[in-house]
Design an enzyme around this catalytic site. Structure first.
Site, PDB file in Angstrom:
ATOM      1  N   CYS A 153      -1.304   8.023  11.028  1.00 44.11           N
ATOM      2  CA  CYS A 153      -1.872   7.128  12.056  1.00 44.11           C
ATOM      3  C   CYS A 153      -0.908   6.885  13.214  1.00 44.11           C
ATOM      4  CB  CYS A 153      -2.266   5.797  11.435  1.00 44.11           C
ATOM      5  SG  CYS A 153      -3.360   5.976  10.038  1.00 44.11           S
TER       6      CYS A 153
ATOM      7  N   HIS B 172      -3.289   0.316  16.577  1.00 43.17           N
ATOM      8  CA  HIS B 172      -4.019   1.223  15.686  1.00 43.17           C
ATOM      9  C   HIS B 172      -5.138   0.430  14.998  1.00 43.17           C
ATOM     10  CE1 HIS B 172      -5.150   3.893  12.579  1.00 43.17           C
ATOM     11  NE2 HIS B 172      -4.478   3.288  11.623  1.00 43.17           N
TER      12      HIS B 172
ATOM     13  N   ASN C  40     -11.275   3.523  10.961  1.00 43.98           N
ATOM     14  CA  ASN C  40      -9.896   3.997  11.119  1.00 43.98           C
ATOM     15  C   ASN C  40      -9.922   5.511  11.367  1.00 43.98           C
ATOM     16  OD1 ASN C  40      -7.273   4.888  10.746  1.00 43.98           O
ATOM     17  ND2 ASN C  40      -6.881   3.602   8.960  1.00 43.98           N
TER      18      ASN C  40
HETATM   19  O1  UT7 Z   1      -4.321   3.532   8.721  1.00 46.16           O
HETATM   20  C1  UT7 Z   1      -3.465   3.540   7.632  1.00 46.16           C
HETATM   21  C2  UT7 Z   1      -3.148   2.191   7.185  1.00 46.16           C
HETATM   22  N1  UT7 Z   1      -4.150   1.687   6.298  1.00 46.16           N
HETATM   23  C3  UT7 Z   1      -4.430   0.416   6.317  1.00 46.16           C
HETATM   24  O2  UT7 Z   1      -3.905  -0.287   7.143  1.00 46.16           O
HETATM   25  C4  UT7 Z   1      -5.334  -0.154   5.245  1.00 46.16           C
HETATM   26  C5  UT7 Z   1      -4.771  -1.469   4.767  1.00 46.16           C
HETATM   27  N2  UT7 Z   1      -5.552  -2.114   3.751  1.00 46.16           N
HETATM   28  C6  UT7 Z   1      -6.772  -2.638   3.956  1.00 46.16           C
HETATM   29  O3  UT7 Z   1      -7.344  -2.527   5.015  1.00 46.16           O
HETATM   30  C7  UT7 Z   1      -7.352  -3.490   2.839  1.00 46.16           C
HETATM   31  O4  UT7 Z   1      -6.398  -3.638   1.821  1.00 46.16           O
HETATM   32  C8  UT7 Z   1      -8.659  -2.884   2.238  1.00 46.16           C
HETATM   33  C9  UT7 Z   1      -9.801  -3.061   3.224  1.00 46.16           C
HETATM   34  C10 UT7 Z   1      -8.462  -1.440   1.888  1.00 46.16           C
HETATM   35  C11 UT7 Z   1      -9.045  -3.670   0.968  1.00 46.16           C
HETATM   36  O5  UT7 Z   1      -9.150  -5.041   1.231  1.00 46.16           O
HETATM   37  P1  UT7 Z   1      -8.411  -6.110   0.305  1.00 46.16           P
HETATM   38  O6  UT7 Z   1      -8.793  -7.438   0.802  1.00 46.16           O
HETATM   39  O7  UT7 Z   1      -6.939  -5.769   0.300  1.00 46.16           O
HETATM   40  O8  UT7 Z   1      -9.102  -5.864  -1.078  1.00 46.16           O
HETATM   41  P2  UT7 Z   1      -8.444  -5.463  -2.487  1.00 46.16           P
HETATM   42  O9  UT7 Z   1      -7.895  -4.084  -2.430  1.00 46.16           O
HETATM   43  O10 UT7 Z   1      -7.534  -6.551  -2.901  1.00 46.16           O
HETATM   44  O11 UT7 Z   1      -9.722  -5.426  -3.407  1.00 46.16           O
HETATM   45  C12 UT7 Z   1     -10.499  -6.590  -3.599  1.00 46.16           C
HETATM   46  C13 UT7 Z   1     -11.715  -6.246  -4.458  1.00 46.16           C
HETATM   47  C14 UT7 Z   1     -11.419  -5.355  -5.655  1.00 46.16           C
HETATM   48  O12 UT7 Z   1     -12.197  -5.816  -6.734  1.00 46.16           O
HETATM   49  P3  UT7 Z   1     -11.549  -6.675  -7.928  1.00 46.16           P
HETATM   50  O13 UT7 Z   1     -10.493  -5.788  -8.511  1.00 46.16           O
HETATM   51  O14 UT7 Z   1     -10.990  -7.902  -7.255  1.00 46.16           O
HETATM   52  O15 UT7 Z   1     -12.705  -6.934  -8.811  1.00 46.16           O
HETATM   53  C15 UT7 Z   1     -11.949  -3.994  -5.222  1.00 46.16           C
HETATM   54  O16 UT7 Z   1     -12.390  -3.218  -6.305  1.00 46.16           O
HETATM   55  O17 UT7 Z   1     -12.683  -5.541  -3.670  1.00 46.16           O
HETATM   56  C16 UT7 Z   1     -13.119  -4.388  -4.366  1.00 46.16           C
HETATM   57  N3  UT7 Z   1     -13.500  -3.367  -3.420  1.00 46.16           N
HETATM   58  C17 UT7 Z   1     -14.722  -3.257  -2.884  1.00 46.16           C
HETATM   59  N4  UT7 Z   1     -15.849  -3.974  -3.074  1.00 46.16           N
HETATM   60  C18 UT7 Z   1     -16.925  -3.623  -2.369  1.00 46.16           C
HETATM   61  C19 UT7 Z   1     -12.714  -2.401  -2.876  1.00 46.16           C
HETATM   62  N5  UT7 Z   1     -13.431  -1.653  -2.008  1.00 46.16           N
HETATM   63  C20 UT7 Z   1     -14.674  -2.179  -1.995  1.00 46.16           C
HETATM   64  C21 UT7 Z   1     -15.844  -1.855  -1.291  1.00 46.16           C
HETATM   65  N6  UT7 Z   1     -16.956  -2.601  -1.509  1.00 46.16           N
HETATM   66  N7  UT7 Z   1     -15.900  -0.840  -0.420  1.00 46.16           N
END
Ligand code: UT7
Length: 324
Positions: free
Chosen positions: A112, A251, A281
């Site tokens: 990125c 970004h 993204n």
């Molecule tokens: O460009 C490169 C750099 N990349 C980034 O900057 C990405 C950085 N990270 C993020 O944007 C966020 O961490 C995400 C959007 C990927 C995830 O958001 P989060 O608030 O950090 O969620 P999490 O990973 O803590 O997951 C929370 C819950 C999990 O369920 P449990 O374990 O709490 O039951 C996931 O399984 O959300 C669940 N989950 C989803 N639920 C519905 C993960 N993806 C999804 C989804 N739909 N698509």
């Protein structure tokens, strides 16, 4: 002698993938995606449409906006992690399609951050004598996205953005770029299979290791910290204050990351280009697409101070300040 951005252009594939479409593919919801990422829809390359096809369109538009011909170019840099082939470089395919007969061409891999890294290299080459360098960020992220993995497939999109970096002897120009990396965190975002560590095999395909894997939550925290830190470093290195910034073009990874960064910096949201809702993204393409949108919407004028901020796999992070 300075290097300035003399033209911008971008290209987004026609096909739109909405959150409602994703609801049909994995266990997710429009509400979850919008709340956790700010994304509503993203563009997808058509079948057979590769990275260079997107890059050529963005490059043509940047050349037209700079009032230049492809034969004026000394170099073409394509920042991408989703090139047409492992080799040759996608930039060579672009060089051929544009007819840039005098140009050197190579790709740059910094995920990125690729566009800001490439911009920094173009800046250095122009300061040392080149006249015009075409810098393109182009990605077909859909090709390395696991469409069965809800943790990642809702995040990414395809697209390309480009700028022409040209010699300038006035006030305007790239004031400075800052580039950083930390390979100890290389496992936060990676495509484990398909390279020389784990060449493509039946096992790789069975375990879906040719697709992007990300530790989202850990990445999120590092992103907020490093984007804030590098913005502050860049501004102080140029004796500038946050108040001097007319437009911040970060970004576009996640609206929550960006809101946290601008709140920490004390930047009003009106001074920030946000389009993650429409593109998701797009990795190396994200900043040049956003920059081109800012130019076309008149949000960047002669004399504006523009700050770029990038973060991505590697890990890498980077920034630039530009007097338009
Ligand atoms: O460009 C490169 C750099 N990349 C980034 O900057 C990405 C950085 N990270 C993020 O944007 C966020 O961490 C995400 C959007 C990927 C995830 O958001 P989060 O608030 O950090 O969620 P999490 O990973 O803590 O997951 C929370 C819950 C999990 O369920 P449990 O374990 O709490 O039951 C996931 O399984 O959300 C669940 N989950 C989803 N639920 C519905 C993960 N993806 C999804 C989804 N739909 N698509």
């Amino acid at each position: 002698m300075k290097a300035c951005i003399s033209g911008t252009g971008s290209y987004a594939p026609v096909k739109i993938l909405t959150n409602a479409d994703l609801e049909q593919m994995v266990a997710t919801s429009d509400e979850w995606i919008r709340e956790r990422t700010g994304i509503r829809e993203r563009r997808l390359a058509a079948t057979g449409e590769a990275c260079s096809d997107l890059a050529v369109q963005a490059g043509k538009r940047a050349l037209a906006s700079a009032g230049l011909m492809a034969t004026d170019l000394d170099m073409i840099l394509v920042a991408t992690c989703t090139g047409d082939y492992p080799l040759p470089a996608t930039a060579c395919l672009v060089q051929h399609q544009l007819g840039a007969t005098k140009a050197a061409a190579c790709d740059l891999s910094a995920a990125c951050c690729g566009f800001v890294y490439a911009l920094s290299i173009a800046d250095a080459y122009v300061k040392s004598g080149m006249q015009h360098v075409l810098v393109i960020g182009a990605e077909v992220m859909s090709a390395i996205t696991d469409w069965t993995d809800r943790n990642t497939c809702v995040l990414f999109g395809d697209g390309a953005g480009a700028v022409v970096v040209s010699a300038s002897d006035g006030e305007r120009g790239i004031l400075s770029t800052q580039l950083r990396s930390d390979g100890t965190l290389c496992e936060l975002i990676m495509v484990p299979g398909g390279g020389s560590r784990m060449p493509l095999s039946e096992k790789v395909v069975e375990e879906r290791l040719q697709y992007i894997k990300m530790k989202g939550n850990e990445t999120f925290k590092v992103a907020v910290r490093t984007l804030e830190e590098i913005a502050r470093t860049t501004l102080s290195a140029n004796n500038l204050r946050v108040e001097d910034v007319d437009l911040y073009v970060p970004h576009q990874a996640n609206i929550r990351i960006l809101k946290a960064v601008i709140e920490r910096l004390g930047l009003p949201v009106e001074k920030v280009l946000l389009n993650v809702d429409r593109y998701g993204n797009t990795s190396a393409a994200s900043i040049p697409i956003a920059l081109d949108e800012a130019v076309r919407e008149g949000r960047v004028k002669a004399g504006s101070l523009v700050m770029l901020g990038a973060f991505g796999a590697g890990l890498t992070w980077a920034s630039a300040v530009i007097r338009w």
